[in-house]
Each structure stands twice: as structure tokens, then as C-alpha cells.
Design a protein around this motif. Structure first.
Motif, PDB file in Angstrom:
ATOM      1  N   ASP A 204      40.658  58.924  14.135  1.00 45.96           N
ATOM      2  CA  ASP A 204      41.949  58.680  13.483  1.00 45.96           C
ATOM      3  C   ASP A 204      42.209  59.724  12.401  1.00 45.96           C
TER       4      ASP A 204
ATOM      5  N   HIS B 282      46.772  55.251  12.892  1.00 47.41           N
ATOM      6  CA  HIS B 282      47.614  55.421  14.070  1.00 47.41           C
ATOM      7  C   HIS B 282      47.612  54.196  14.978  1.00 47.41           C
ATOM      8  N   ALA B 283      48.721  54.054  15.702  1.00 53.27           N
ATOM      9  CA  ALA B 283      48.836  52.966  16.674  1.00 53.27           C
ATOM     10  C   ALA B 283      48.015  53.293  17.918  1.00 53.27           C
ATOM     11  N   TYR B 284      47.390  52.246  18.496  1.00 49.46           N
ATOM     12  CA  TYR B 284      46.707  52.416  19.780  1.00 49.46           C
ATOM     13  C   TYR B 284      47.024  51.186  20.637  1.00 49.46           C
ATOM     14  N   PRO B 285      48.166  51.235  21.337  1.00 52.80           N
ATOM     15  CA  PRO B 285      48.654  50.061  22.074  1.00 52.80           C
ATOM     16  C   PRO B 285      47.798  49.708  23.287  1.00 52.80           C
TER      17      PRO B 285
ATOM     18  N   GLN C 163      40.063  47.475  10.817  1.00 48.66           N
ATOM     19  CA  GLN C 163      41.351  47.640  11.482  1.00 48.66           C
ATOM     20  C   GLN C 163      42.383  48.250  10.542  1.00 48.66           C
ATOM     21  N   ARG C 164      42.339  47.850   9.283  1.00 42.47           N
ATOM     22  CA  ARG C 164      43.301  48.386   8.307  1.00 42.47           C
ATOM     23  C   ARG C 164      43.067  49.863   8.024  1.00 42.47           C
TER      24      ARG C 164
ATOM     25  N   PRO D 121      58.050  55.685  15.068  1.00 43.82           N
ATOM     26  CA  PRO D 121      58.208  54.359  15.681  1.00 43.82           C
ATOM     27  C   PRO D 121      59.648  54.028  16.034  1.00 43.82           C
TER      28      PRO D 121
ATOM     29  N   TRP E 285      55.225  57.654  20.630  1.00 40.01           N
ATOM     30  CA  TRP E 285      54.618  56.620  19.779  1.00 40.01           C
ATOM     31  C   TRP E 285      53.357  56.078  20.462  1.00 40.01           C
ATOM     32  N   GLY E 286      52.283  55.942  19.704  1.00 40.57           N
ATOM     33  CA  GLY E 286      51.053  55.370  20.226  1.00 40.57           C
ATOM     34  C   GLY E 286      50.326  56.268  21.206  1.00 40.57           C
TER      35      GLY E 286
ATOM     36  N   THR F 198      44.662  56.338   4.207  1.00 39.56           N
ATOM     37  CA  THR F 198      45.607  55.306   3.794  1.00 39.56           C
ATOM     38  C   THR F 198      45.189  54.709   2.451  1.00 39.56           C
TER      39      THR F 198
ATOM     40  N   GLU G 153      54.184  61.061  14.976  1.00 38.44           N
ATOM     41  CA  GLU G 153      54.848  60.064  15.817  1.00 38.44           C
ATOM     42  C   GLU G 153      55.911  59.305  15.029  1.00 38.44           C
TER      43      GLU G 153
END
Length: 422
Positions: free
Chosen positions: A170, A52-55, A47-48, A187, A192-193, A412, A185
Motif C-alpha cells: 500500500d 487504497h481500496a481493494y474491492p 485495516q485502517r 472514487p 478506482w480500486g 494516513t 484514483e
């Protein structure tokens, strides 16, 4: 799901019991890897990795393994060349070692390189070709491209395959943001997301149009896992390598005559993409065994390119790709290269060897040293070797001026630093 680790346990156990506990936990992890079991700790790690965000639910991703390959006459011919180069390098390596026995690569060699070394020592081109056609499922590519452990785990765990597919997508999105075909994106406001839900085929098409090259590689690596698209299959390291090649092209002002040196080149993916950009004067320095993988990959992937292995005659024309053992860097003339790249490599090598490499970079480089590496400085479980921080060793050696430092777009926890050679 299970969670286990040595951190807390190591603090409460007596000193004498700690080595035994490490061995027990390593054995448990090996069993989990063998049967494709994903631990809670590993799920947190995966997960880390996602930038990117995936809501919403995870985006739809098609993944697969490349088909297993049977060696052709071409593969056996290439295997004969890399086999000859390895034996020539091995004869000299006994007198001119490049690495100490106290780093990550020593551990990889002891645990994973035995099968390939046996094939090389037997001087069996057919056996070597069979190994190299499907090297991504074997031990020699552990820590390089995929390796036996990852192949086995992905083969047995659909959950793990889904996570790796998400990580690859990603990185594709991050690369698209870096070159400007996707907006970054925010925030705080606006979009976003959403970037992670872009259509993969359209995204690859936009990237290829922007960069002017095909970004999917020819299907020469049997058993390699990746995400599927209409253009072909993409692996995690394809995107990492393409990022580095884009940075090299930008730093050298897109000069096709630029002379590039890479220390620690994986299987040669950065070299491949640079060649696609027209930068064909390229030298890779690495361990002789890794040269075997690099030589096979580059000759097979680019049959039109001039690839020269250790012991082979250098062509008269300036543009050629050379695959050489690390110690040969000391034989290079002063100021031979415009740029030297090290990516995801120096932190894993012992300090004295990295200092030696940096001194050679200072001597042989006209302009720039590009480092894309992590700074975790974490110890390895097996030997206790602590990963190096490149910036610290550069400062120790001297002779470099840092021009910039910023986080790597596609990975990252990795830092991109560009140094001018003084």
C-alpha cells in the motif's frame, strides 16, 4: 479472535482499580503477542492502515524475512567504531542529558534496551556485531525498525504477515502516486480500486527509473521482514524514508551541496536515500544508543561513504555523514543547515526537550524546518505521557513561519508541514 481494550473498562472501573486493570490487560496483550494471536481490535487497526481500496481479494504479495546473518570481520570492525563512540558519548551524557525521564523513549529504554546496553558496557565488539547484524529481531529496534515483539508476532502468525505485506505494498503504491508513475484514483469517476493490484516488479522498476536510484537496500539487516521483488526486499520504513528523502530533494531544489540535519533518524534510512540522491552533507542527532544502530547501518550499507561518529575526527572535505548525540546540536555554529527534518519523533519526546530542539533549529538553520508527524495527542498506556502536537509547540516557541500543511502521501494520519525559519 478476541477483543479487549481499556477505553470502556476504564470508564466503569473505580479509580483505584484502573492501574491494576491496565497491568492485567498489558499482560494479556504480551501473551497474545508471544503466540502470534491477532485480536479483533488489531485486525481493525491493520485495516485502517491501508490507504487504497481493494474491492477484490487481497493482491498477491510475496513476503519473507531476510536470512539471519553471522558477523564478518567487517561487521566486527564497524562494531568497534560504534562501541568507542558510544562510550565517549556516555561519559559526557552523564553531565549533559538530552531527554527527561517522562516520554515514550524512557519507556522503550526501560523495557527493551537492556540487552544492548549490557553488550555495550562489556565492551565486546564481537557480541555487539552479532547483535547488530540481526538487530531487527532484538529489543533495541522496537519503535525504530521492527523489534523483538513484531519479529516474534510475524514469525508465528501467517495472518499477521499477510497484513503487514499488504500495508507495505500500500505504501509502495502511495509513493508511486506521489512521484507520478501511477495516477491517483478517483472514487467519483474513472479508475478506482485498481492501483493496489499493480505488478510489484513493474512498479518498482518505474519508480527506480523516475527517481534515478535503486530503492531496495543492500541485504545487511538479518531477520528484517518485507515484500519480495526481483530488485530485492522492501520494508515499510524503506518507503517512509524514501518519501522524506524525495521531499528533501524537492525542497532544496535538488542541490547536492545542501546541508541537511535530521533529529531522530531511525536507523538512518532517510540519510541513506539522500546520499543516493547525491546529498552527502548530512548530520543525524539522536540518543547515543540509537546512534549505535545508525552508525552500524550507514557504514555497512554505504562502505563508500564518509561516515563520522561521535569523537572521530571530522574530515577536511565538506561532504560527510555525521552521527551525533542530540546535545551536540547546541555546539553547531549559527545557520549551519539548509534544512532540518523531524519525522515521527517529536510527538514522542517530552515538551521541554522539543522546545529546546526547536530553539536550536531556529538558531542553526538557514532556511527550512520539515516536520512529518502525527497529531493524535494520545496518552501512552505505561506512563500517561501524552504525545505532542508539533504545530502547537512550534507556535509556543516562535521564530517559524508555516509555508504549507497537508496530509502525508504515504502515511494516513500524518501531517507534513514545512516552516521557514525567521
Amino acid at each position: 479472535m478476541f477483543y479487549f481494550g481499556f477505553g470502556t473498562l476504564g470508564r466503569v472501573l473505580p479509580e483505584r482499580a484502573r492501574p491494576i486493570a491496565r497491568r492485567v490487560l498489558s499482560a494479556i496483550r504480551a501473551i497474545f503477542d508471544r503466540f502470534g494471536i491477532t485480536t479483533v481490535r488489531e485486525r481493525g487497526y491493520l485495516q485502517r492502515l491501508v490507504i487504497h481500496a481493494y474491492p477484490h481479494a487481497g493482491p498477491p504479495i510475496r513476503t519473507s524475512f531476510a536470512p539471519e546473518r553471522q558477523p564478518s570481520d567487517v561487521d566486527i570492525e564497524i562494531a568497534t567504531r560504534v562501541l568507542n563512540a558510544w562510550h565517549k558519548a556516555s561519559q559526557r551524557n552523564s553531565a549533559v542529558p538530552i531527554h527527561s525521564v517522562d516520554d515514550v523513549w524512557d519507556g522503550l529504554a526501560r523495557h527493551y534496551h537492556g540487552e544492548l546496553l549490557t553488550i555495550l558496557q562489556k565492551k565486546d565488539p564481537s557480541g555487539l556485531a552479532e547483535y547488530l547484524c540481526n538487530m531487527s529481531r532484538h529489543g533495541a529496534t522496537v519503535g525504530i525498525i521492527q523489534g523483538a515483539t513484531q519479529f516474534r508476532k510475524m514469525s508465528t502468525s501467517r495472518h499477521y504477515r499477510n497484513w503487514i505485506g499488504l500495508v507495505i505494498l500500500d505504501r509502495l503504491v502511495a509513493l508511486a502516486e506521489m512521484v507520478g508513475v501511477l495516477r491517483v484514483e478517483n472514487p467519483e469517476q474513472g479508475r478506482w480500486g485498481e492501483n493496489l493490484y499493480e505488478d510489484i516488479d513493474e512498479l518498482i522498476g518505474k519508480l527506480q527509473a523516475k527517481l534515478g536510484i535503486e530503492i531496495t537496500l543492500p541485504e545487511i539487516e538479518g531477520c528484517l521482514f518485507g515484500i519480495d521483488s526481483k530488485s530485492g526486499r522492501l520494508h515499510f520504513h524503506d518507503l517512509i524514508a524514501l518519501y522524506a528523502a524525495c521531499r528533501i530533494r524537492a525542497i532544496t531544489n535538488q542541490r547536492k551541496t545542501a546541508s541537511i540535519c535530521e533529529i531522530g533518524g531511525g536507523v538512518g534510512r532517510v540519510t541513506y536515500y539522500c546520499a543516493k540522491f547525491g546529498i552527502g552533507n548530512y548530520v543525524v542527532y539522536d540518543l547515543p544508543l540509537v546512534n549505535v544502530l545508525q552508525g552500524y547501518f550507514l557504514i555497512r550499507a554505504m562502505p563508500e561513504a564518509r561516515v563520522v561518529l561521535y569523537g572521530e575526527e571530522m574530515p577536511a572535505e565538506e561532504h560527510a555523514i555525521r552521527i551525533l548525540p542530540g546535545w551536540v546540536l547546541a555546539d553547531s555554529p549559527p545557520k549551519a543547515f539548509d534544512l532540518v527534518l523531524n519525522q515521527d519523533s517529536f510527538p514522542e519526546i517530552d515538551r521541554s526537550t522539543v522546545r529546546q530542539y526547536l530553539r536550536e533549529i531556529s538558531r542553526t538553520t538557514r532556511s527550512h524546518f520539515l516536520s512529518i508527524n502525527h497529531e493524535a495527542a494520545s496518552p501512552t498506556a505505561a506512563s500517561g505521557f501524552r504525545h505532542l502536537v508539533v504545530a502547537d509547540v512550534v507556535e509556543e516557541v516562535g521564530g517559524f513561519e508555516r509555508l504549507y500543511r497537508f496530509p502525508c502521501w504515504v502515511r494516513t494520519g500524518y501531517v507534513e508541514e514545512l516552516y521557514r525559519v525567521l
